[in-house]
Motif scaffolding. Structure first.
Motif, short mmCIF file in Angstrom:
data_model
loop_
_atom_site.label_atom_id
_atom_site.label_comp_id
_atom_site.label_asym_id
_atom_site.label_seq_id
_atom_site.Cartn_x
_atom_site.Cartn_y
_atom_site.Cartn_z
N LEU A 297 -0.84 51.70 -33.93
CA LEU A 297 -1.23 50.55 -33.11
C LEU A 297 -2.74 50.43 -32.99
O LEU A 297 -3.31 49.33 -33.18
CB LEU A 297 -0.62 50.68 -31.70
CG LEU A 297 0.91 50.62 -31.60
CD1 LEU A 297 1.35 50.91 -30.17
CD2 LEU A 297 1.43 49.25 -32.04
N LEU A 298 -3.40 51.53 -32.69
CA LEU A 298 -4.85 51.48 -32.49
C LEU A 298 -5.58 51.26 -33.81
O LEU A 298 -6.65 50.64 -33.83
CB LEU A 298 -5.33 52.76 -31.82
CG LEU A 298 -4.80 52.95 -30.38
CD1 LEU A 298 -5.21 54.31 -29.82
CD2 LEU A 298 -5.32 51.84 -29.48
N THR A 299 -5.01 51.72 -34.91
CA THR A 299 -5.62 51.45 -36.22
C THR A 299 -5.54 49.97 -36.55
O THR A 299 -6.49 49.40 -37.12
CB THR A 299 -4.91 52.27 -37.31
OG1 THR A 299 -5.07 53.68 -37.03
CG2 THR A 299 -5.52 51.99 -38.68
N VAL A 300 -4.44 49.33 -36.19
CA VAL A 300 -4.31 47.88 -36.42
C VAL A 300 -5.40 47.13 -35.64
O VAL A 300 -6.07 46.23 -36.18
CB VAL A 300 -2.92 47.38 -35.99
CG1 VAL A 300 -2.87 45.84 -36.02
CG2 VAL A 300 -1.86 47.95 -36.92
N PHE A 301 -5.61 47.50 -34.38
CA PHE A 301 -6.67 46.87 -33.60
C PHE A 301 -8.04 47.16 -34.19
O PHE A 301 -8.92 46.28 -34.22
CB PHE A 301 -6.61 47.36 -32.15
CG PHE A 301 -5.55 46.71 -31.31
CD1 PHE A 301 -5.38 45.34 -31.31
CD2 PHE A 301 -4.71 47.48 -30.51
CE1 PHE A 301 -4.40 44.74 -30.53
CE2 PHE A 301 -3.73 46.89 -29.72
CZ PHE A 301 -3.57 45.51 -29.73
N ALA A 302 -8.25 48.39 -34.65
CA ALA A 302 -9.54 48.75 -35.24
C ALA A 302 -9.81 47.91 -36.49
O ALA A 302 -10.92 47.39 -36.68
CB ALA A 302 -9.57 50.24 -35.58
N LEU A 303 -8.81 47.77 -37.34
CA LEU A 303 -8.99 46.97 -38.55
C LEU A 303 -9.28 45.51 -38.22
O LEU A 303 -10.08 44.86 -38.89
CB LEU A 303 -7.72 47.07 -39.41
CG LEU A 303 -7.45 48.44 -40.04
CD1 LEU A 303 -6.11 48.43 -40.78
CD2 LEU A 303 -8.58 48.84 -40.99
N ALA A 304 -8.66 45.01 -37.16
CA ALA A 304 -8.92 43.63 -36.74
C ALA A 304 -10.37 43.48 -36.30
O ALA A 304 -11.00 42.44 -36.55
CB ALA A 304 -7.97 43.24 -35.61
#
Length: 270
Positions: free
Chosen positions: A150-157
Motif C-alpha cells: 500500500l505505501l509503495t503504491v502511494f510512494a510511486l504516485a
C-alpha cells in the motif's frame, strides 16, 4: 470551485490539482474514519503506557508493555499522517479511498495482534511456540507485507506526478515517501530474518536478530509526517517561497544524514 464526482466541492490550484482538505467538515468519510482510527490507536498506546506504569515489568525484550505502547503510537501517527499527506497526491479519489480503508484496517490488525499477545504475556512477532501463536505471528507478517504494498503504491504516485501544496511540499512529500521506503525495507528484512531463524529452531536468536535494524526502521518511519508538516508550518509564515524551499531542503538533508547514520550503525552491529 469544482464539484468532484462524489458531489463534494473541491478547490483546485492553477495546475488543476485538487487542493487538500483542511477542515474536518470537508473531509471525505474515509478520511474521517482514518483520522478517528489513528486517534484510537494513539489512545491505546497511551493507555498501555499507564498499564506499564502500574504493572511494571521489563521495557525491552520480546515480552513487554513497550510493544503495544510504541506500536499503538507509531501506527496511529502514521495512519493520520498518510491520510493527510496523500491528500496532496494526484491519485484518483476512488483508488485513494480503497487504499486508505485497507491501510486503516491493516493498522488495526497489526496493533490488535501485538496488544493481544502482550496481554497473553507472549511475544507477538516470530513466536512459533504454539499453533495459535504461529497464526498471530504470521498474520502480523502478512499484514506487514500488505503495508509495504500500500505505501509503495502511494510512494510511486508521489514520484510519478509532483504533489500539490505550498512551496516545499512537493520535495517534502517525495522525500518523506522515499525515506519511508527505507523503513519498509528494514522492517521487511527484520521479519524475513526472524522468520527464517524461528523456522530453523533458533527462536531466541530470532528475537534478538531485529535489534540492529530497529533504529533505522524507527528513524525512517516518520519522515513522511515530519517533512510535510514542516512545509505546512512554513506556509503559515511570511517568508518567501524560495526561503521556505531552502529550509525544507536543508531539513530533508539532515533527515537523510540521520537515516544514513542509523544505517551505518545497523551494518556495524549486525
Amino acid at each position: 470551485m469544482q464539484i468532484e464526482k462524489s458531489g463534494r466541492a473541491s478547490s483546485r490550484d492553477n495546475s488543476g490539482a485538487p487542493v487538500p482538505v483542511t477542515w474536518w467538515a470537508e473531509a471525505r468519510p474515509v478520511e474521517r474514519l482514518c483520522h478517528a482510527t489513528g486517534l484510537l490507536l494513539i489512545l491505546s498506546g497511551l493507555a498501555h503506557l499507564v498499564v506499564f506504569a502500574v504493572d511494571g515489568g521489563p521495557w525491552d525484550g520480546p515480552v513487554s508493555w513497550r510493544k503495544p505502547v510504541t506500536f499503538g503510537l507509531s501506527f496511529g501517527a502514521t495512519l493520520i499522517a498518510i491520510t493527510w499527506v496523500t491528500s496532496y497526491l494526484r491519485v484518483g479519489p476512488r483508488l485513494r479511498t480503497v487504499l486508505l480503508a485497507v491501510f486503516a484496517a491493516d493498522c488495526v490488525v497489526e496493533v490488535g495482534g501485538i496488544t493481544l499477545q502482550a496481554w497473553r504475556r507472549v511475544p507477538s512477532h516470530l513466536d512459533m511456540e504454539t499453533p495459535f501463536d504461529t497464526g498471530v505471528s504470521m498474520t502480523l507478517a502478512v499484514g506487514g507485507g500488505v503495508l509495504v504494498v500500500l505505501l509503495t503504491v502511494f510512494a510511486l504516485a508521489s514520484f510519478r506526478n509532483p504533489p500539490a501544496g505550498p512551496a516545499g511540499m512537493s520535495l517534502a512529500v517525495r522525500s518523506g515517501f522515499a525515506i519511508l521506503l527505507v523503513a519498509l525495507a528494514s522492517g521487511a528484512a527484520m521479519i524475513a530474518r526472524g522468520v527464517v531463524l524461528a523456522r530453523t529452531g533458533h527462536q531466541e536468536a530470532a528475537y534478538h536478530s531485529t535489534a540492529p535494524l530497529k533504529p533505522l526502521h524507527g528513524v525512517s518511519l516518520h519522515a513522511v509526517l515530519v517533512l510535510p508538516a514542516l512545509a505546512w508550518l512554513l506556509s503559515r509564515t511570511p517568508w518567501s517561497e524560495a526561503v521556505r524551499r531552502r529550509i525544507v531542503a536543508a531539513a530533508t538533508t539532515c533527515y537523510v544524514v540521520a537515516v544514513i547514520g542509523a544505517g551505518v550503525w545497523a551494518v556495524l552491529t549486525y
